[in-house]
Design an enzyme around this catalytic site. Structure first.
Site, mmCIF file in Angstrom:
data_model
loop_
_atom_site.group_PDB
_atom_site.id
_atom_site.type_symbol
_atom_site.label_atom_id
_atom_site.label_comp_id
_atom_site.label_asym_id
_atom_site.label_seq_id
_atom_site.Cartn_x
_atom_site.Cartn_y
_atom_site.Cartn_z
ATOM 1 N N HIS A 1 -8.221 1.323 -0.961
ATOM 2 C CA HIS A 1 -8.121 0.400 -2.100
ATOM 3 C C HIS A 1 -9.487 -0.125 -2.539
ATOM 4 C CE1 HIS A 1 -3.848 0.715 -1.596
ATOM 5 N NE2 HIS A 1 -3.979 0.391 -0.331
ATOM 6 N N SER B 1 0.831 -1.197 0.000
ATOM 7 C CA SER B 1 0.000 0.000 0.000
ATOM 8 C C SER B 1 0.869 1.252 0.000
ATOM 9 C CB SER B 1 -0.967 -0.048 1.189
ATOM 10 O OG SER B 1 -1.902 1.002 1.133
#
Length: 312
Positions: free
Chosen positions: A190, A86
């Site tokens: 996300h 991430s």
């Protein structure tokens, strides 16, 4: 062969940078980065409480800064590959020389602010599911309206969605899942909930001049290696609203012949996954400066010293 990796949001804990400030030059470096992005990284890394550093706009630059200063403390190293989970992908881009430190912090500061703004629209969050069959789990999440936002491998999938959807998941776990653990994040990252942040990040990225990576860069979008700085930057923009496939990154590590994995501060999450999914791969997690000797020993055994310093 060594892979250098950087963790994502949720790895931060109150005071985790405190021992690093005892190293020469670290506090000065953090204060310079703080001035560049108008955020007091020293305060948030040493004095702030858990709620303060849970704030997306704070947590993300704090994690990237921690990764950079801890990697720099290792000295010169030439890893066989780099990757990040991430927001850790921005740290990895700095390791690979795609972005310099100031550019990386500037980009992550905009990323954190944009994702915090997107998260404020609807009350959302993320929960880790431990155990179970991936296909069964994903189908169950989709039935509840949740997104498998992080497919981490080693029996772990992270679900993201509204707080109501996550509450429904707690009451109705997928078959075979042992535990559902709420993560220390303030949004459904996300997922489609982050779509507004993509445009804001794209605008910030257009002001940057990325270089091509010096080391093999593994993208968590699909586990593929990326050869150009322009593509790395494109993927950094798009990934805020698309799932993290750390499972595919670890498959690529296998294909590359990785024998050792070193996770920068605040390490632990990715080494934990590697221990379960990459048997035989040696791991070291940088949590405090006390871990530097073990990390340097691992580097000495798996790489050839280079003039380029990771995190430079």
């Amino acid at each position: 062969m060594l892979v250098l990796v950087a963790p994502g949001q949720g790895a931060q804990t109150p005071g985790f940078l405190t021992p690093w400030l005892d190293l020469p030059g670290v506090e000065d470096r953090l204060r310079a980065l703080s001035a560049a992005i108008d955020l007091d990284l020293v305060h948030y890394g040493t004095k702030a409480d858990a709620d303060e550093i849970r704030d997306t706009a704070v947590a993300q630059p704090l994690l990237v800064a921690a990764g950079l200063v801890s990697a720099a403390a290792l000295g010169a190293v030439s890893p066989g590959a780099v990757a990040g989970h991430s927001v850790g992908e921005i740290t990895a881009a700095a390791f690979a020389g795609v972005l310099d430190d100031t550019a990386a912090l500037t980009l992550v500061r905009r990323r954190g602010l944009a994702m915090a703004e997107a998260a404020a629209v609807t009350a959302t969050g993320m929960s880790a599911l431990l155990g179970g069959d991936p296909a069964t789990t994903v189908a169950h999440l989709e039935k509840l309206g949740l997104t498998p936002a992080n497919v981490n491998g080693a029996g772990q999938i992270v679900a993201a969605g509204t707080l109501e959807q996550l509450a429904a998941l707690e009451a109705d776990k997928p078959e075979g899942v042992r535990r559902v653990v709420a993560l220390k994040v303030a949004g459904a990252f996300h997922t489609h909930h982050m779509a507004p942040a993509v445009d804001a990040l794209a605008e910030a990225a257009r002001r940057l001049a990325p270089a091509d990576p010096r080391f093999t860069y593994v993208s968590n979008n699909d586990g593929r290696t990326v050869a150009t700085g322009a593509e790395v930057l494109d993927r950094l923009v798009g990934q805020v609203a698309s799932p993290v496939r750390w499972d595919l990154c670890m498959e690529t590590f296998k294909e590359l012949g990785v024998t050792a994995l070193l996770e920068v501060c605040p390490g632990g999450t990715l080494t934990g996954l590697a221990k379960r999914a990459l048997p035989g791969v040696r791991t070291v997690a940088l949590k405090t400066p006390d871990d530097l000797d073990a990390a340097r020993a691992l580097i000495a055994e798996t790489t050839t010293p280079a003039a380029d310093a990771a995190g430079a």
